[in-house]
Design an enzyme around this catalytic site. Structure first.
Site, PDB file in Angstrom:
ATOM      1  N   SER A 151     -24.774  23.184  21.196  1.00  0.00           N
ATOM      2  CA  SER A 151     -24.094  24.137  20.313  1.00  0.00           C
ATOM      3  C   SER A 151     -23.603  23.405  19.061  1.00  0.00           C
ATOM      4  CB  SER A 151     -22.943  24.809  21.076  1.00  0.00           C
ATOM      5  OG  SER A 151     -22.394  25.870  20.365  1.00  0.00           O
ATOM      6  N   ARG A 221     -10.620  34.424  21.551  1.00  0.00           N
ATOM      7  CA  ARG A 221     -11.334  33.880  22.697  1.00  0.00           C
ATOM      8  C   ARG A 221     -12.160  34.962  23.397  1.00  0.00           C
ATOM      9  NH1 ARG A 221     -13.800  29.402  24.284  1.00  0.00           N
ATOM     10  NH2 ARG A 221     -13.536  28.901  26.474  1.00  0.00           N
ATOM     11  N   ASP A 329     -29.981  33.096  25.256  1.00  0.00           N
ATOM     12  CA  ASP A 329     -28.916  32.715  24.316  1.00  0.00           C
ATOM     13  C   ASP A 329     -29.074  33.550  23.049  1.00  0.00           C
ATOM     14  OD1 ASP A 329     -27.134  31.539  22.570  1.00  0.00           O
ATOM     15  OD2 ASP A 329     -27.859  29.487  22.884  1.00  0.00           O
ATOM     16  N   HIS A 362     -25.693  31.533  26.032  1.00  0.00           N
ATOM     17  CA  HIS A 362     -25.346  30.294  25.343  1.00  0.00           C
ATOM     18  C   HIS A 362     -24.688  29.283  26.283  1.00  0.00           C
ATOM     19  CE1 HIS A 362     -24.600  27.877  21.822  1.00  0.00           C
ATOM     20  NE2 HIS A 362     -23.299  27.847  22.046  1.00  0.00           N
ATOM     21  N   ASP A 363     -23.895  29.765  27.208  1.00  0.00           N
ATOM     22  CA  ASP A 363     -23.190  28.882  28.148  1.00  0.00           C
ATOM     23  C   ASP A 363     -24.129  28.024  28.987  1.00  0.00           C
ATOM     24  OD1 ASP A 363     -20.563  29.208  27.558  1.00  0.00           O
ATOM     25  OD2 ASP A 363     -20.067  30.459  29.282  1.00  0.00           O
TER      26      ASP A 363
END
Lengths: 391, 391
Positions: A151, A221, A329, A362-363
């Site tokens: 990232s 968040r 992602d 994405h994680d």
């Protein structure tokens, strides 16, 4: 997986020279960086690997810290792991502007004796890489065997090959992009507005008021979290299940009646997001959030070359690259990694590219996926063969 | 396109009977609905078409209102337009709980003489459809020739065929879904948290405090806006262009230097989103935002049938359907429309489906795309042929 490195002690390095920044300002003399190392630097000082962190992480990459917290990439880094600390000297360093130990907005501004707050200088990916390069130099390492990051960390890995190409051999950039899209910037901006318009933000000087813009941090968040997960994994994990099914009040799963409420939690996904927001707002610094999302926004190596990414990568002609992306992602989609691959190929630069079919969005770059870690393990085997001259 | 209907006067209808709601509560007797009509009801009362609105719209579908504002679907509805008011009697009605005229949280709660605020009852898509059915009945219309809506309006069009299948013939549902996904709910929840945690929200009773939770509304609208546009259209419209390029200060386009700021606007997309948020916060009611996003969350006709959408559509066996989706709509993607098509086909219900290749994302349902409007025009030609017995 249990951390096999045991407890790791963070170290600090102080810098007497100011660090010139992309903005034209400078990080004032006397700044410090927090870092950790794992494994042993060999006699030739040729087995060092730098790990670059993303938004919500720092120097504590692997092993346990004093509070018993496992490092954020412990599944990757350790004895016998893909980035094997029996072979490599691994360095984790916290970037300036962060809130995990290195000089940041919560520290004292020597100019006025008060917390920097919103006056902490705007730092870029390139500035971070320059700060890291100084630290690596001071550790006596002329050239890194590799730099790796996911990232925002992947952007730093890329920037190493553009700013200090002779001081690194391999660049491993995971789940990253050559720049943010308009949509990426948009999500960052909404998160920033939530923070900045929180009445407890006080223009970024909330430390002096003894408050924290928690409301804004929570919303920021929650937004971020939506973009880290894939639509499918969120659906699989939460779907439309309602929250009270967890409560043990006799109603079961999806059949439990609705509460019909606009302000309370109804669905499990709401409970999960609120929990993530609450946790984050307890420890993350709001000014750091602004600084780091801006570093993301500003990263755009092609910009100085009229948008020509291939031209930007010319300095990296002697580096070797591995790019990894994940099919689900949607924050930094595989197409963004392919832009980088194309720019490298256009320069006839050595690049491998793995597009991993993974459901986690994405994680995924932080998770222990067998195919993903297999690719990294094979790559580090090759890097080690070069280090030992066994090629 | 110039509105060709001229100025339209909204009307009000009052209801002496309470409206029972899905929650078990009721909309108190004495509530009212605002509506507009266009065209003329024929002698057989068989040419009526109901238009259902989405989040940010009301009864003013076409023509000009007293302030000279064009209706939200004026490109579709008017003389000679796809939904031709020379042929059809078109009804636009504002749903209860909205902030565009019908009974809503800013109106007086007869129980205590104060604004309803957060005490306005939670309303569902089905409740809205029931309220619309009463209004249509009072207008002397036993059976609608068609009901049409996009997004949340499409859900209402679908719900008509489930709750009042004999009172409508054609259902035209555009850019909609049979339920929200976990990700859809997640975006709604973040927007709601931004509003609810705004200190000016006062638990939903901000009217009494003479304030409006504008900060929360701004953030909510910014989040929503990101999901209405496609990644590609946002990229095409804004890309990474910086804001000052607009300012005429001598720096041009993409080459203008960065300002390096965390709190001020740097990119055009930021300026655009802030503007959208500011505008929205000037006129939209925060309690309405909560109510409408919850109506979206709760819509799930399959739920009462163990998740079996086909079973849910059994009552609609004599209705005819047109579903339309847009390729770049990632809020309610084509796959969601196809779920509905499959449920209808499983019931051998007559359904046409058009998947329009359009770049504009979810917002496409409001735009004048030739292929999209062509499909709607052809469908209304067929509906009119049935109305006149010319089939």
């Amino acid at each position: 997986m249990t951390p096999s490195l045991g407890t790791v002690t963070p170290q600090q390095m102080h810098f007497a020279e100011p660090l010139p920044l992309a903005s034209g300002a400078a990080l004032a003399a006397g700044y410090h960086l927090v870092y950790e190392t794992y494994g042993t630097l060999n006699a030739a000082r040729s087995n060092a690997v730098l790990v670059c962190h993303a938004l919500n992480a720092g120097a504590h990459v692997a092993g346990l810290d004093a509070n018993g917290q496992t490092g954020w990439w412990d599944n990757l880094v350790g004895p016998g792991k893909p980035l094997d600390t029996n072979r490599f000297f691994v360095i984790g360093v916290n970037n300036p502007g962060s809130c995990f130990g290195s000089s940041g907005p919560m520290h004292i501004n020597p100019a006025n004796g008060r917390a920097w707050g919103a006056d902490f200088p705007v730092v870029t990916v390139e500035d971070w890489v320059d700060a890291q390069a100084r630290l690596v130099q001071r550790l006596g390492i002329e050239r890194l065997a590799a730099v790796i990051g996911g990232s925002l960390g992947g952007m730093q890995a890329l920037a190493w090959t553009l700013r200090h190409p002779a001081r690194v051999q391999h660049c491993i950039a995971v789940a990253t992009a050559p720049s943010l899209s308009a949509q990426n910037i948009a999500f960052n901006e909404v998160a920033r507005r939530a923070i900045i318009t929180d009445p407890d933000f006080h223009g970024g000087h909330y430390y002096a008021h003894g408050v924290v813009p928690r409301r804004g941090l929570r919303v920021a968040r929650m937004i971020g979290h939506i973009t880290y997960l894939s639509d499918d994994s969120m659906e699989a994990k939460f779907g439309r299940r309602i929250r009270r099914a967890l409560g043990g009040d006799g109603v079961s799963g999806d059949d439990a009646p609705f509460a019909y409420t606009t302000q309370d939690i109804e669905f499990q996904i709401e409970s999960y997001l609120r929990h993530q927001g609450d946790k984050f707002s307890e420890y993350f610094d709001a000014n750091t959030y602004l600084l780091i999302t801006r570093a993301l926004d500003y990263f755009d190596p092609a910009r100085a070359h009229g948008g020509n990414l291939a031209a930007a990568f010319e300095p990296a002609r002697d580096n070797r690259f591995l790019l990894v992306s994940f099919t689900t992602d949607w924050r930094f989609a595989p197409a963004r990694s392919r832009e980088i691959v194309k720019a490298l190929v256009d320069n006839r630069i050595a690049v491998s590219y793995a597009e991993i079919d993974a459901p986690h969005g994405h994680d995924a770059f932080l998770l222990d996926d067998a195919r993903y870690h297999g690719v990294l393990r094979a790559t580090f085997e090759r890097v080690f063969a070069e280090v030992t001259g066994d090629v």
